[in-house]
Design an enzyme around this catalytic site. Structure first.
Site: not given
Length: 171
Positions: A39, A41-43, A89, A93, A132, A135, A147
């Protein structure tokens, strides 16, 4: 699913997000040989790594702080880890945010997917599952269109090498 996951090296991009986090939870319960959680995002990565440790301490795992838009880092990680199954993932989005930031949305959703798909194939992964969105069907937004392009890229790779890495899209 247990037969698909058990005993295999699994890599999940966007592991700290809502979809990626749920994938991590369910995959850990299916006895993979190893789980690589990726990921940017560190958190979020810290949180899902802690949860995975609490829930499935017996599953070897590695938390990797990385952005899928960095093709060199993605390729190096895949070459080192040699994942057998990749769940992709990582994506932007949220339609209103991507509409306000279209370059970022296209960069993550298209370029990031190309980087992950190419790295999965180069590393000899058995399969890559692209997460995906509904949308992407007749898209009316930048997010949906990005996407859809990601889906089309993976579909083309799947047709190109039917005996190599399989590329599967789920919405």
């Amino acid at each position: 699913m247990r037969a698909f996951i058990a005993g295999r090296r699994i890599l999940v991009t966007g592991a700290g997000g809502s979809i990626g986090g749920e994938l991590v939870r369910q995959i850990a319960a299916l006895a993979p040989a190893e789980a690589v959680l990726l990921d940017n995002s560190e958190y979020a990565l810290y949180q899902i790594d802690l949860e995975a440790q609490r829930r499935s301490a017996d599953v070897p795992r590695r938390a990797v702080l990385m952005d899928v838009r960095d093709g060199d880092q993605v390729r190096a990680l895949f070459a080192a880890e040699r994942p057998e199954i990749v769940f992709h993932a990582a994506a932007f989005k949220h339609v209103p945010l991507v509409e306000m930031n279209p370059a970022a949305g296209v960069s993550v959703n298209v370029t990031g997917t190309v980087n992950v798909a190419d790295a999965a194939r180069a590393a000899g992964a058995a399969a890559m599952v692209l997460i995906s969105t509904d949308k992407a069907v007749n898209p009316s937004s930048v997010m949906g269109a990005a996407k859809r392009v990601a889906e089309m890229y993976c579909q083309a790779l799947d047709r190109e090498s039917p005996s190599g890495t399989r590329f599967v899209t789920v919405r």
